[in-house]
Design an enzyme around this catalytic site. Structure first.
Site, PDB file in Angstrom:
ATOM      1  CB  SER A  80       8.327   2.494   9.677  1.00 42.89           C
ATOM      2  OG  SER A  80       7.638   1.880  10.749  1.00 42.89           O
ATOM      3  CE  LYS A  81       5.275   0.807   2.933  1.00 40.96           C
ATOM      4  NZ  LYS A  81       4.820   0.205   1.723  1.00 40.96           N
ATOM      5  NE  ARG A  82       4.993  -4.471  10.018  1.00 35.53           N
ATOM      6  CZ  ARG A  82       4.041  -5.375   9.828  1.00 35.53           C
ATOM      7  NH1 ARG A  82       3.083  -5.515  10.719  1.00 35.53           N
ATOM      8  NH2 ARG A  82       4.026  -6.123   8.756  1.00 35.53           N
ATOM      9  N   PRO A 136       0.839  -1.206   0.000  1.00 30.91           N
ATOM     10  CG  PRO A 136       0.082  -0.946   2.194  1.00 30.91           C
ATOM     11  CD  PRO A 136       0.798  -1.910   1.296  1.00 30.91           C
TER      12      PRO A 136
END
Ligand code: GLU
Length: 509
Positions: free
Chosen positions: A266-268, A17
């Site tokens: 970050s994505k997390r 994504p």
């Protein structure tokens, strides 16, 4: 830079994504292009097939659409410079890699993954963990610079897999002027001979990116700071391919940082820290994980875009609310900051609140009745607009508006405990029952009618508002606080108000 027309591209890889940092890159490209009367192009960089994620390209397109960032040209739109998906341009790249080999700026390398792993390990054991394929080490590797011409030919003829690497000169300063960062200078001694063309017949990102930017006549490359280390290599590729005269200008955008300023967002991080990092919800089909999105969390795209625009840029004035058109006018690459931009979730919520307040009552009423409908309540639009007008002040999201307004749609099933404890007594019961009688006689039930008769009641009995108000509110709404009771009663209507007063007398002690 000779290209007359501004042409910029957003070139995501469909590896998952789109992070909000990616949306910001797309936004800055879009704003710059629109301001300059140029074109904004969407190119999908899918040369690394091992990292391809199904659904990612669609997600990228949907995200841009939700944000109102519409490409003039590119994947999903078409245009004169297509195809816009690199995997469909595969046949175009080989010739440029070959051109570089032929004019001595690139070479064939036959080293296997195991060969490379072995030399890396040896270097590591000897205390240098960052082994590079470069002007020194290449001499002891298997490539067309170290092997004889006949040996090279033999290997190629026998179908041995090879890659094509760029041949960097020793000790050469590569300099360029970045619009955001100013002069950047890197010595080739600190760079490695990157692979340009892979054994699977695909170009790497570096080659494909340069070839496409050239063929698509890109005038400005606006991208995240993580690509700054690659820029010197790209500059050399333009030079070695003979395209230096039409080389685009570069602008590397600052990183998005975590709210505490410590490191890249970050994505997390998002779901861990309690906010989305993706524009739209993303379902990882393999792991079953769901990552939350701004859209599904009730953010307006205008608010999301406005917030993103300010992560790395500001107009230098006090104005904070900008529509996409206003951003287009005010935006300037020169005003983009070098320093990383810290994400501030409270600010994002604030932007949403501001945009909610900017909406007309009719629009809010429509959004509110859509929520009400989900909960099984039908309501007419004029009433929904009136409720929205009364309740919008405290809402950040439509969800808040709905939750705060729910009592309009159904009589209280619970009553605020604190108000009940402190304000509900025999006196309160008497007042509510008196009010019931008084309201029953009203033939018109506007806020003014309700207010007039309520105040007359206070006056006749020498009562202060605080003696009657809280019990009245509790009986009608079940709550301890809220906007004008006269407005609320008028919206509920006479019949419903009376029935709630009666209900409270029945239900409450
Ligand atoms: N495909 C690269 C990415 O995923 C594009 C970098 C660039 O804009 O040059 O970010």
């Amino acid at each position: 830079m000779n290209n007359a027309k501004v042409r910029v591209r957003f070139a995501p890889s469909p590896t998952g994504p789109l992070h909000m940092g990616g949306v910001r890159t797309a936004l800055y490209n879009y704003l710059f292009a629109k301001q300059q009367g140029g074109d904004f192009i969407l190119r999908i960089e899918d040369t690394d097939q091992t990292r391809f994620v199904p659904g990612a390209e669609e997600y990228i397109i949907d995200s841009l659409k939700w944000c109102g960032i519409s490409p003039d040209e590119g994947q999903g739109v078409g245009g004169d410079f297509g195809p816009y998906r690199q995997s469909e341009r595969k046949a175009m790249y080989r010739q440029y890699a070959q051109q570089l080999v032929d004019n001595g700026h690139a070479y064939y390398a036959f080293d296997t993954a195991e060969d490379l792993e072995r030399v890396r390990q040896l270097a590591k054991d000897a205390g240098s963990p960052n082994w590079q394929y470069n002007h020194v080490t290449r001499n002891s590797m298997k490539n067309s610079l170290s092997l004889s011409q006949s040996e090279v030919q033999k290997r190629i003829d026998s179908g041995e897999p090879y890659v094509i690497r760029i041949k960097l000169n020793r000790n050469e300063e590569v300099k360029f002027e970045d619009i955001v960062r100013g002069w950047v200078s890197v010595n080739t001694n600190n760079m490695d001979d990157k692979v340009l063309f892979k054994s699977d017949g695909m170009p790497t990102y570096h080659l494909a990116n340069i070839v496409d930017d050239h063929l698509m006549q890109i005038s400005h490359v606006i991208r995240g700071e993580e690509w700054l280390p690659s820029a010197p290599l790209h500059i050399l590729l333009y030079r070695y391919l003979g395209w230096e005269d039409s080389m685009p200008q570069f602008a590397h955008l600052p990183l998005l940082l975590k709210p505490d300023g410590n490191g890249k967002l970050s994505k997390r991080d998002g779901d861990r820290l309690g906010f989305p990092v993706f524009p739209l919800e993303w379902h990882n089909k393999e792991s079953g994980e769901v990552f939350s999105g701004y859209r599904e969390n009730g953010y307006f795209p205008e608010a999301f875009i406005n917030m993103l625009a300010f992560l790395g840029w500001n107009p230098g004035t006090a104005q904070e609310l900008f529509s996409l058109e206003e951003l287009t006018e005010a935006f300037s690459l020169k005003k983009v900051n070098k320093a990383g931009a810290r994400y501030d979730h409270d600010k994002t919520r604030w932007f949403n609140q501001q945009y909610l307040r900017l909406k007309s009552d009719e629009e809010l009423g429509r959004l509110l009745s859509a929520e009400a409908q989900k909960a099984g309540h039908d309501i007419d639009q004029a009433k929904a607009a009136a409720i929205a007008a009364l309740m919008k002040e405290r809402a950040y999201f439509i969800k808040d508006l709905w939750e705060d307004s729910e009592f309009f749609f159904q009589a209280p099933t619970e009553y605020d405990e604190k108000t009940l404890r402190k304000k509900w007594n025999q006196d309160a019961r008497n007042h509510v029952s008196q009010l019931h009688q008084i309201f029953e006689m009203l033939s018109s039930f506007t806020p003014e009618d309700v207010e007039g008769s309520f105040k007359a009641y206070l006056e006749e009995n020498g009562l202060g508002f605080g003696k009657v108000g809280p019990g009245f509110r509790l009986a009608v709404t079940g709550k301890g606080m809220g906007p004008s009771m006269f407005e609320i009663c008028a919206i509920l209507g006479k019949e419903e108000t009376l029935s709630r007063l009666k209900l409270a007398l029945e239900k409450l002690p």
